[in-house]
Design an enzyme around this catalytic site. Structure first.
Site, PDB file in Angstrom:
ATOM      1  N   TYR A 113      -1.645 -13.473   0.854  1.00  0.00           N
ATOM      2  CA  TYR A 113      -1.681 -12.166   0.538  1.00  0.00           C
ATOM      3  C   TYR A 113      -0.514 -11.768  -0.403  1.00  0.00           C
ATOM      4  O   TYR A 113      -0.596 -10.707  -0.934  1.00  0.00           O
ATOM      5  CB  TYR A 113      -2.070 -11.279   1.545  1.00  0.00           C
ATOM      6  CG  TYR A 113      -3.132 -11.359   2.320  1.00  0.00           C
ATOM      7  CD1 TYR A 113      -4.486 -11.434   1.842  1.00  0.00           C
ATOM      8  CD2 TYR A 113      -3.131 -11.677   4.002  1.00  0.00           C
ATOM      9  CE1 TYR A 113      -5.745 -11.643   2.549  1.00  0.00           C
ATOM     10  CE2 TYR A 113      -4.422 -11.929   4.548  1.00  0.00           C
ATOM     11  CZ  TYR A 113      -5.507 -11.979   3.923  1.00  0.00           C
ATOM     12  OH  TYR A 113      -6.766 -12.385   4.738  1.00  0.00           O
ATOM     13  N   HIS A 166      -3.571  -5.838  -3.139  1.00  0.00           N
ATOM     14  CA  HIS A 166      -3.516  -5.142  -1.921  1.00  0.00           C
ATOM     15  C   HIS A 166      -1.970  -5.173  -1.385  1.00  0.00           C
ATOM     16  O   HIS A 166      -1.751  -4.337  -0.447  1.00  0.00           O
ATOM     17  CB  HIS A 166      -4.449  -5.715  -0.847  1.00  0.00           C
ATOM     18  CG  HIS A 166      -5.355  -4.825  -0.345  1.00  0.00           C
ATOM     19  ND1 HIS A 166      -5.601  -3.487  -0.831  1.00  0.00           N
ATOM     20  CD2 HIS A 166      -6.191  -4.640   0.941  1.00  0.00           C
ATOM     21  CE1 HIS A 166      -6.569  -2.796  -0.119  1.00  0.00           C
ATOM     22  NE2 HIS A 166      -6.824  -3.568   0.914  1.00  0.00           N
ATOM     23  N   TYR A 214      -2.031  -5.505   8.983  1.00  0.00           N
ATOM     24  CA  TYR A 214      -3.014  -5.698   8.225  1.00  0.00           C
ATOM     25  C   TYR A 214      -3.425  -4.159   7.641  1.00  0.00           C
ATOM     26  O   TYR A 214      -3.216  -3.198   8.470  1.00  0.00           O
ATOM     27  CB  TYR A 214      -4.392  -6.425   8.579  1.00  0.00           C
ATOM     28  CG  TYR A 214      -3.789  -7.810   8.799  1.00  0.00           C
ATOM     29  CD1 TYR A 214      -3.864  -8.601   7.699  1.00  0.00           C
ATOM     30  CD2 TYR A 214      -3.350  -8.126  10.344  1.00  0.00           C
ATOM     31  CE1 TYR A 214      -3.414 -10.346   7.975  1.00  0.00           C
ATOM     32  CE2 TYR A 214      -2.834  -9.474  10.272  1.00  0.00           C
ATOM     33  CZ  TYR A 214      -3.070 -10.554   9.271  1.00  0.00           C
ATOM     34  OH  TYR A 214      -2.577 -11.719   9.578  1.00  0.00           O
ATOM     35  N   ASN A 241      -6.160  -2.473   7.128  1.00  0.00           N
ATOM     36  CA  ASN A 241      -6.923  -1.393   7.668  1.00  0.00           C
ATOM     37  C   ASN A 241      -6.731  -0.939   8.939  1.00  0.00           C
ATOM     38  O   ASN A 241      -7.154   0.291   9.425  1.00  0.00           O
ATOM     39  CB  ASN A 241      -8.447  -2.013   7.762  1.00  0.00           C
ATOM     40  CG  ASN A 241      -9.232  -2.314   6.364  1.00  0.00           C
ATOM     41  OD1 ASN A 241      -8.687  -2.252   5.393  1.00  0.00           O
ATOM     42  ND2 ASN A 241     -10.271  -3.012   6.601  1.00  0.00           N
ATOM     43  N   ASN A 257      -8.694   2.138   2.651  1.00  0.00           N
ATOM     44  CA  ASN A 257      -8.853   2.160   3.940  1.00  0.00           C
ATOM     45  C   ASN A 257      -7.494   2.152   4.679  1.00  0.00           C
ATOM     46  O   ASN A 257      -7.515   2.738   5.970  1.00  0.00           O
ATOM     47  CB  ASN A 257      -9.680   0.675   4.522  1.00  0.00           C
ATOM     48  CG  ASN A 257     -11.087   0.811   4.077  1.00  0.00           C
ATOM     49  OD1 ASN A 257     -11.730   1.811   3.937  1.00  0.00           O
ATOM     50  ND2 ASN A 257     -11.641  -0.225   3.711  1.00  0.00           N
TER      51      ASN A 257
END
Length: 192
Positions: free
Chosen positions: A14, A19, A64, A66, A112
């Site tokens: 990632y 993000h 993470y 969320n 989120n």
């Protein structure tokens, strides 16, 4: 004491995704303050800095995106930091790429990670520094996949500048600069 939180996802895959713009900006804050992420505490990678006599905690949650609020809540509790002394840096699809929006509080919108911070802390009264990544030409990729897609080589420069501007806004917050001055100085499009 201030807490600066960059949002992102911890795995290597990632690292260069939209993000993770919050992580990228947090790295730049740590670099500017000459500290490194050398501790894991409260489900986050932590760098501790000083600005004058003031201690500043820079955090990258390992939960993470969320579940970012779990780490933020634990950090606030551990370090006894009030919500008004928290600034969160995140990506934002509602802003076009290269735009920065700084706010002293407000709703989480569609993000989120921000929603989870509001849920876990029970408050919307934390500062947000948002980095836009909405493409000027609409992408055919669904948003859920687009946020995790890699930043293209031709867009790297704009995101380098945007994360640097976001990091400077976070530093100003940590220095105690009045919020209206931070907004006037950093809201808007990053000069290219």
């Amino acid at each position: 004491m201030e807490l600066i939180v960059g949002l992102g996802n911890p795995e290597e895959k990632y690292k260069n995704t939209f993000h993770n713009l919050g992580f990228m900006a947090a790295d730049k804050v740590a670099e500017e303050l000459n500290v490194s992420f050398n501790k894991i505490k409260c489900k986050a990678m932590i760098a501790e800095a000083r600005i004058g006599a003031e201690k500043v905690i820079i955090a990258k949650p390992l939960t993470y995106m969320n579940l970012s609020g779990e780490s933020v809540r634990e950090l606030m509790s551990f370090y006894k930091i009030p919500i008004e002394n928290v600034a969160v840096i995140s990506d934002d699809y509602d802003l076009y790429q290269g735009f920065i929006r700084v706010r002293s509080s407000g709703s989480a919108g569609t993000h989120n990670g921000l929603k989870n911070i509001v849920k876990e802390t029970g408050s919307e009264n934390f500062a947000r520094i948002r980095i836009g990544f909405k493409p000027k030409v609409p992408s055919p990729i669904p948003l859920i996949d687009y946020v995790l897609s890699g930043i293209k080589a031709e867009d790297k420069e704009v995101f380098e500048k945007a994360t640097s501007v976001a990091a400077k806004a976070a530093e100003e917050f940590a220095k105690g600069t009045p919020f209206d001055i931070i907004m006037q100085k950093y809201n808007g499009e990053v000069a290219l």
